[in-house]
Design a protein around this motif. Structure first.
Motif, PDB file in Angstrom:
ATOM      1  N   ILE A   1       5.064   0.213  43.617  1.00  0.00           N
ATOM      2  CA  ILE A   1       3.750  -0.272  43.534  1.00  0.00           C
ATOM      3  C   ILE A   1       3.588  -1.306  42.398  1.00  0.00           C
ATOM      4  O   ILE A   1       3.179  -2.356  42.522  1.00  0.00           O
ATOM      5  CB  ILE A   1       2.684   0.916  43.304  1.00  0.00           C
TER       6      ILE A   1
ATOM      7  N   CYS B   1       3.668  -4.468  44.433  1.00  0.00           N
ATOM      8  CA  CYS B   1       2.125  -4.659  44.528  1.00  0.00           C
ATOM      9  C   CYS B   1       1.381  -4.803  43.276  1.00  0.00           C
ATOM     10  O   CYS B   1       0.250  -4.083  42.756  1.00  0.00           O
ATOM     11  CB  CYS B   1       1.276  -3.527  45.351  1.00  0.00           C
TER      12      CYS B   1
ATOM     13  N   VAL C   1      -3.452  -4.401  46.822  1.00  0.00           N
ATOM     14  CA  VAL C   1      -2.819  -4.559  48.352  1.00  0.00           C
ATOM     15  C   VAL C   1      -3.976  -5.074  49.275  1.00  0.00           C
ATOM     16  O   VAL C   1      -5.240  -5.057  49.178  1.00  0.00           O
ATOM     17  CB  VAL C   1      -2.463  -2.994  48.687  1.00  0.00           C
TER      18      VAL C   1
ATOM     19  N   PRO D   1      -0.082  -1.882  52.064  1.00  0.00           N
ATOM     20  CA  PRO D   1       0.704  -2.361  50.827  1.00  0.00           C
ATOM     21  C   PRO D   1       2.314  -2.735  51.563  1.00  0.00           C
ATOM     22  O   PRO D   1       2.305  -2.492  53.023  1.00  0.00           O
ATOM     23  CB  PRO D   1       1.131  -0.945  50.036  1.00  0.00           C
ATOM     24  N   SER D   2       3.127  -3.164  50.864  1.00  0.00           N
ATOM     25  CA  SER D   2       4.491  -3.741  51.323  1.00  0.00           C
ATOM     26  C   SER D   2       4.951  -2.459  51.977  1.00  0.00           C
ATOM     27  O   SER D   2       4.961  -1.261  51.714  1.00  0.00           O
ATOM     28  CB  SER D   2       5.215  -4.337  50.316  1.00  0.00           C
TER      29      SER D   2
END
Length: 206
Positions: A8, A12, A16, A147-148
């Motif tokens: 994270i 991020c 996000v 998120p990714s």
């Protein structure tokens, strides 16, 4: 710092993006997968599902109109009236048309984990106020954090691990409950010989 926190922080740092479910999830009507006969038998091969609490209603021997799901091609069956849903990774038929079969949109495969979306849906707090179909007009419009992909995958790994542990614990608790009930009935049933003999011996000693 945990692996999730590291991801994270790395991927991020500015928060996000939020997206609506219909941006990443497609749906199919289940009409061609509806079972014709409800003469179920546990010896049959194909489960008949409902998106409600019962989930598996029984097993059918029908060979046509089977939805081919698998570990590599899972779906979510979604009750269009109650919004109850289940993860399905095996072949099945359905009881009625009052549901949607949800799957990841092909264009979303590079940005979203379908299993992550399933867990994100579990976190949506919504109870339908009336008896109306929910997916198209209401539920699919809910927004979730996206998120990714590596962060999603780590979240899935953590939640899958806890799900597996919870399943094992519930199985152990069920086994212990059955064991307890067996010995309770064995030891306290007045009709069994052990109990009768024990009563006789105690009375004789007095």
């Amino acid at each position: 710092m945990s692996r999730l926190e590291e991801l994270i922080q790395e991927l991020c740092p500015n928060g996000v993006e939020y997206i609506s479910l219909d941006e990443v999830i497609d749906y199919e009507q289940p009409t061609k997968y509806i079972v014709k006969s409800t003469d179920y038998d546990n010896s049959f091969e194909t489960p008949v599902l409902t998106a409600g609490q019962a989930f598996v209603l029984g097993y059918t021997d029908e060979e046509f109109g089977i939805y081919n799901a698998s570990k590599s091609n899972p779906v979510i069956i979604f009750d269009d009236f109650t919004t109850s849903f289940h993860w399905v990774d095996f072949n099945f038929k359905v009881k009625s048309s009052a549901m949607k079969i949800l799957k990841l949109k092909p264009k979303a495969e590079n940005i979203a984990s379908f299993r992550y979306l399933y867990y994100a849906m579990k976190n949506i707090r919504y109870s339908p106020a009336n008896h109306a179909r929910q997916w198209i007009r209401k539920y699919s419009k809910f927004c979730i954090p996206l998120p990714s992909l590596p962060v999603q995958q780590e979240i899935v790994r953590i939640l899958d691990t806890f799900t597996e542990l919870t399943t094992e614990l519930n199985a152990e608790l069920d086994a212990r409950k059955k064991q307890y009930e067996y010995y309770r009935d064995l030891l306290l049933n007045p009709d069994n010989k052990f109990f009768t003999r024990a009563i006789f011996d105690v009375t004789k000693q007095r």
